[in-house]
Enzyme design. Structure first.
Site, mmCIF file in Angstrom:
data_model
loop_
_atom_site.group_PDB
_atom_site.id
_atom_site.type_symbol
_atom_site.label_atom_id
_atom_site.label_comp_id
_atom_site.label_asym_id
_atom_site.label_seq_id
_atom_site.Cartn_x
_atom_site.Cartn_y
_atom_site.Cartn_z
ATOM 1 N N HIS A 137 0.816 -1.206 0.000
ATOM 2 C CA HIS A 137 0.000 0.000 0.000
ATOM 3 C C HIS A 137 0.859 1.269 0.000
ATOM 4 O O HIS A 137 0.568 2.221 -0.696
ATOM 5 C CB HIS A 137 -0.919 -0.025 1.228
ATOM 6 C CG HIS A 137 -1.910 1.083 1.261
ATOM 7 N ND1 HIS A 137 -3.129 1.006 0.633
ATOM 8 C CD2 HIS A 137 -1.856 2.304 1.837
ATOM 9 C CE1 HIS A 137 -3.788 2.133 0.829
ATOM 10 N NE2 HIS A 137 -3.048 2.946 1.550
ATOM 11 N N HIS B 229 -10.441 2.478 -0.328
ATOM 12 C CA HIS B 229 -10.532 1.995 1.047
ATOM 13 C C HIS B 229 -11.316 0.693 1.020
ATOM 14 O O HIS B 229 -12.333 0.532 1.677
ATOM 15 C CB HIS B 229 -11.178 3.043 1.964
ATOM 16 C CG HIS B 229 -10.375 3.290 3.204
ATOM 17 N ND1 HIS B 229 -10.918 3.586 4.414
ATOM 18 C CD2 HIS B 229 -9.033 3.254 3.414
ATOM 19 C CE1 HIS B 229 -9.955 3.729 5.310
ATOM 20 N NE2 HIS B 229 -8.802 3.544 4.726
#
Lengths: 233, 734
Positions: B49, B95
């Site tokens: 990420h 998300h």
């Protein structure tokens, strides 16, 4: 017209309101901080705008109703001064005792943002004088808790005294449960105080004032107030 | 001396998502065993990420420069110039993992995070968009996820006070265990008042601002860098809790101190919180950072250095401020925490102290720069043969197919969703959700932004390269269809596990396609985000590279809408129609087949066709405009009719094209426009002079859509089906 827009932490439509007041009345409103204890001298109109004061935590409007500036707002109303509360502002006025009743969660339990139709119930108030009684106006709502509720005695009194200023209706002006978007008692969208100098309503007339953006039915409320004070002066 | 409790074991290293060879890299880099806190810091910096380790080598090929670009990828958000001394700051971010585990908070904090990225750069947010992908409507969790995600997106944006003006919602069984939440925020700033992350000056105070630090979200970024196995729901404590009220205060306080000139550098604490933000500020400024964790405002007692460094508590910022007191007073006024938690040093070391001990002492540049970069093996997705339209037998008549398509989960109205988002706040929403692109006025006008989010995952699955091109082309087309000049994009690349060569092949193919289209259309990438490991029990999502596009209108009063305006107007089809049924919604939702190659995107044609449509809109020659995408020509016409209630009488499909392929084929680079009947001839001539194909396909009028040889289709019935499915589904009726 000298107007003052009260800003609590979490209020978020104060810029929309200030822009509309300036646009329609020609005069820039003063922005008043919640921690202040006095309104600017000579304030004609106090406006409590929409938003999520204090995050709507505890209960919508409950914390703002107890902020330092509210004593000054109550005193202003006590002197017969005009107070307008929109959306969260309406909730704050109810919580602060300036208007009766309470705004519960929408009947569908969801936040709702859309244009609604309101019937203007009377035109003999400083807030509604630019409209005709019975006129239907189109303005947006944007709230999760706009379902007006009061005990039956209060509702009877509001109705009896003609203190319901706006009602959710179908586009043709008729009452219709399908158009009462939040399930409010008697489709009440806005009410007046006993003396008629405090108005609270859930919809956002300040967002419908410019031809370039969409309908302009909200303009009348601010135009009426401007005329009222032009005459008073 | 750095305390080393608990001891580092191979199991502990694995729990931190670090491979043995990555751990070896750490040992080589620092020449000793890391402390527990240091291991945590490495896991935060080196996960997928934060480090983009699998995608970096491919992302380098994206075009990131252009006449309008002020800041490309690498900062909190991208920045473009829109003239008049103004800049637009925007980015999209996923998300996904948190939103599956805890839909309301996961989606809410997704919105909060992206808003923070935008106002960190000095911009006031003026619009949000989102792209949501859910599993099969019949999957038992889907309804719960839709309900929670939509409420969360609305709950945060509505309270923060930004209009949510557009987006996408789709359903497919491949998202069953991995729904996608991609949130985009757009802000407005003065061009010469943009703020960046790089610290400058030695001995400058590093200031912590905003909410207190708690134990929420620890390892959030690591979770987002792994597949879900069974029991994913147990990861609920790694999801942060959003507080839009604090964020609104943080916005106002940050903008206020920026105006006062207090800020030297600013970085929001997003993924990997304090670690990522502090390292980035130091590394970008070629400086070291000393942090004193005893000064960090904590929500809970007894938090360890490890927990503080990895917490993803929301609504926090790190800044390097000019030492004057003014900023502190402003933060106190807004009721926010303000603490000096460290200072910059000349050492280029990242030193973390807690309770008298040094808990970490690491080389600051290498923490970011030496993160592993992988050129992972990939297999190009095999090309599928084109499906001949003549090989598809229509299972029903054209009107029946239209009525079916318009009420399917993918094509039906998403009103139930966007009515839960405040889309009118700030008073600048010229075109609300439901059109090709949202139009948001810039300040008092006359300029406006055209905003859209697009991708067609089924095309990307069938042919990643063409699908990547198509996603960019469709964003470009949607901006064009409202009259906007497309300026730049943000990309949010959602894929499965990159360690599988087939998945990596999808990523590589899509990025190639995106790069190709961005170059051809002068539509550079200025920001983005990559979300990998969207897999549950070995099954990956459809490749979903969401493209967020920003365009500019010089005069918002000239924007076009898709609704038919009046009866008796001429309907024109711009662009060429072969009748491409491969990977079309008609094929999938009417015929029950997911086959063939997707429609190819000819970028030269795209550009020529779009340029003439934009010119016609700008000159006020067309009364309505709509791009043709999912569902093809007849669905586009139906959408235009439903938007106003004005119907259409259409001409027959050309002899050489099968009817169902003509009406429902998804050929690219096409638009439907209406013009007044007396101008039709002149407009057609104008289009032909630009060497763009144009056809008169009918006239507006009536309350039905009429096709020769078929029953008339009542608009009222279409509207009922269009508006009906989603509310009925969410109430459990279907």
């Amino acid at each position: 017209m000298k107007s003052a827009v009260v800003v609590f932490p979490g209020i978020n439509r104060e810029r929309d309101m200030a822009r509309t007041l300036k646009l329609v009345s020609g005069a820039e409103p003063s922005m008043v901080w919640h921690a202040d204890t006095e309104l600017p001298p000579g304030t004609d109109l106090v406006v409590i705008p929409g938003g999520f004061s204090y995050g709507d935590y505890l209960r919508c409007g409950a914390i703002a109703a107890r902020a330092p500036i509210m004593d000054a707002v109550r005193a202003h109303a006590g002197r017969g001064g005009l107070v307008l509360g929109v959306c969260n502002g309406f909730q704050i006025l109810c919580e602060s005792g300036l208007l009766p009743g309470v705004l519960m969660r929408n009947a569908a339990l969801r936040f709702i943002c859309k244009d609604v139709y309101l019937r203007v119930e009377r035109s003999d108030t400083p807030f509604t004088r630019d409209y005709n009684a019975g006129q239907v106006i189109r303005v947006p709502v944007a709230h999760g808790e706009g379902n007006y509720v009061a005990d039956s005695e209060t509702v009877t009194r509001l109705e009896g005294d003609g203190r319901v200023a706006f009602r959710y209706v179908a586009p043709d002006g008729k009452l219709d449960p399908r158009w009462n978007i939040n399930g409010a008692t008697n489709a009440i969208a806005g009410i007046l105080s006993e003396r008629g100098n405090v108005l609270g309503l859930m919809p956002h007339p300040e967002n419908h004032v410019e031809t370039a953006i969409g309908p302009t039915d909200g303009r009348g409320l601010f135009a009426g107030l401007t005329q009222h004070f032009a005459k008073v002066a | 001396m750095i305390p080393n409790e608990p001891p580092i074991t191979p199991a502990l290293v694995a729990e931190h998502g670090l491979k043995p060879e990555e751990y070896q890299r750490i040992l080589d880099l620092i020449g000793r065993e890391p402390s527990f806190t240091e291991l945590g810091i490495f896991s935060a910096m080196w996960n997928e990420h934060c480090s983009y380790k699998s995608s970096k080598v491919h992302l380098r090929n994206l075009p990131t420069k252009g006449a309008c670009v002020i800041q490309g990828p690498g900062e909190n958000a991208g920045v473009i110039d829109i003239g008049d001394g103004l800049a637009v700051v925007f980015k999209m971010e996923s998300h996904n993992h948190p939103s599956y585990i805890e839909p309301y908070q996961g989606a809410a904090t997704g919105v909060g995070g992206i808003l923070r990225d935008v106002f960190t750069m000095g911009a006031r947010p003026i619009a949000c968009l989102n792209a949501l992908s859910f599993g099969d409507p019949d999957h038992p969790k889907t309804r719960h996820l839709v309900s929670g995600v939509v409420a969360g997106v609305g709950g945060y944006g509505n309270s923060f006070g930004v209009p949510t003006v557009g987006g996408q919602v789709r359903f497919h069984t491949r998202y069953d265990g991995n729904n996608l939440v991609n949130a985009m925020a757009v802000g407005l700033a003065k061009k010469d008042k943009i703020f960046y992350a790089a610290a400058s000056g030695v001995g400058m105070p590093i200031v912590y601002l905003g909410s207190k630090t708690g134990r929420d979200g620890i390892h959030g970024a690591s979770m987002a860098s792994a597949e879900f196995g069974e029991g994913a729901e147990e990861k609920r404590p790694t999801v942060q809790v959003g507080d839009p009220f604090s964020e609104k205060l943080l916005l106002e306080a940050c903008l206020e101190i920026m105006v006062k000139g207090c800020v030297i550098a600013i970085q929001d604490m997003g993924a990997a919180g304090l670690t990522c933000s502090a390292v980035e500020m130091g590394a970008k400024g070629n400086l070291g950072v000393d942090l004193e964790l005893d000064k960090v405002p904590c929500r809970e007692t007894g938090m360890s250095a490890y927990e503080m460094m990895l917490s993803e508590s929301q609504e926090r910022m790190l800044m390097v401020l000019k030492p004057e007191k003014e900023a502190e007073a402003i933060f106190k006024k807004w009721g926010l925490d303000f603490a000096i938690v460290g200072h910059t040093t000349p050492s280029k070391r990242f030193i973390v102290k807690h309770a008298g001990d040094v808990m970490a002492d690491l080389p600051i540049k290498e923490l970011g720069d030496e993160a592993p970069v992988y050129d992972r093996p990939y297999i190009d997705t095999p090309k599928k043969p084109a499906l001949k339209a003549t090989s598809v037998t229509p299972p029903m008549r054209v009107p029946d197919a239209l009525e079916r398509l318009i009420g399917t989960p993918d094509l039906c109205s998403k009103r139930w969703v966007w009515e839960q988002y405040d889309h009118v706040i700030l008073g600048n929403t010229v075109q609300r959700p439901g059109g090709d692109a949202a139009v948001v006025r810039v300040e008092d006008g006359p300029k406006a932004l055209a905003l859209t989010v697009d991708v067609t995952p089924r095309y990307c699955e069938a042919d990643p390269y063409e699908g990547g091109k198509q996603a960019v082309a469709e964003a470009w087309r949607n901006i064009t269809a409202v009259g906007g000049q497309p300026l730049a994009i943000t990309d949010n690349l959602n894929f499965g596990n990159p360690e599988k060569p087939e998945i990596m092949g999808q990523l590589v193919g899509c990025v190639r396609g995106i790069a190709e289209a961005c170059k051809a259309l002068d539509f550079p990438v200025v920001s983005g985000n990559v979300s990998l490991y969207n897999e549950t029990q070995g099954r990956g999502i459809l490749p979903t590279p969401s493209i967020g596009g920003v365009g500019l209108l010089n005069d918002f009063t000239k924007s076009a809408t898709l609704a038919f305006k009046a009866a008796g107007e001429t309907i024109l089809l711009i662009g060429e129609t072969q009748g491409w049924l491969g990977q079309s919604l008609y094929l999938r939702d009417v015929c029950g087949r997911e086959e063939g190659s997707p429609p190819p995107v000819d970028l030269i044609e795209e550009r020529e066709n779009g340029d003439i449509v934009r010119a016609l809109i700008g000159e006020g020659l067309v009364s309505a405009a709509h791009d043709i995408s999912d569902g093809g020509l007849l669905v586009a016409v139906a959408e235009m009719a439903m938007a106003s209630g004005v119907g259409a009488v259409l001409e027959a499909a050309p002899e050489d094209t099968p009817r169902h392929a003509f009406w429902f084929g998804e050929d690219q680079a096409r638009y439907v426009v209406t013009v007044s009947a007396d101008r039709a001839e002149a407009v057609m001539q104008r289009v032909q002079e630009a060497s763009v194909p144009v056809y008169r396909i009918g006239a507006t009028g009536g309350e039905t859509i009429v096709i020769p040889g078929e029953r008339a289709i009542a608009i009222k019935a279409l509207v009922d089906r269009f508006e009906g499915w989603l509310p009925a589904y969410m109430s459990g009726a279907v």
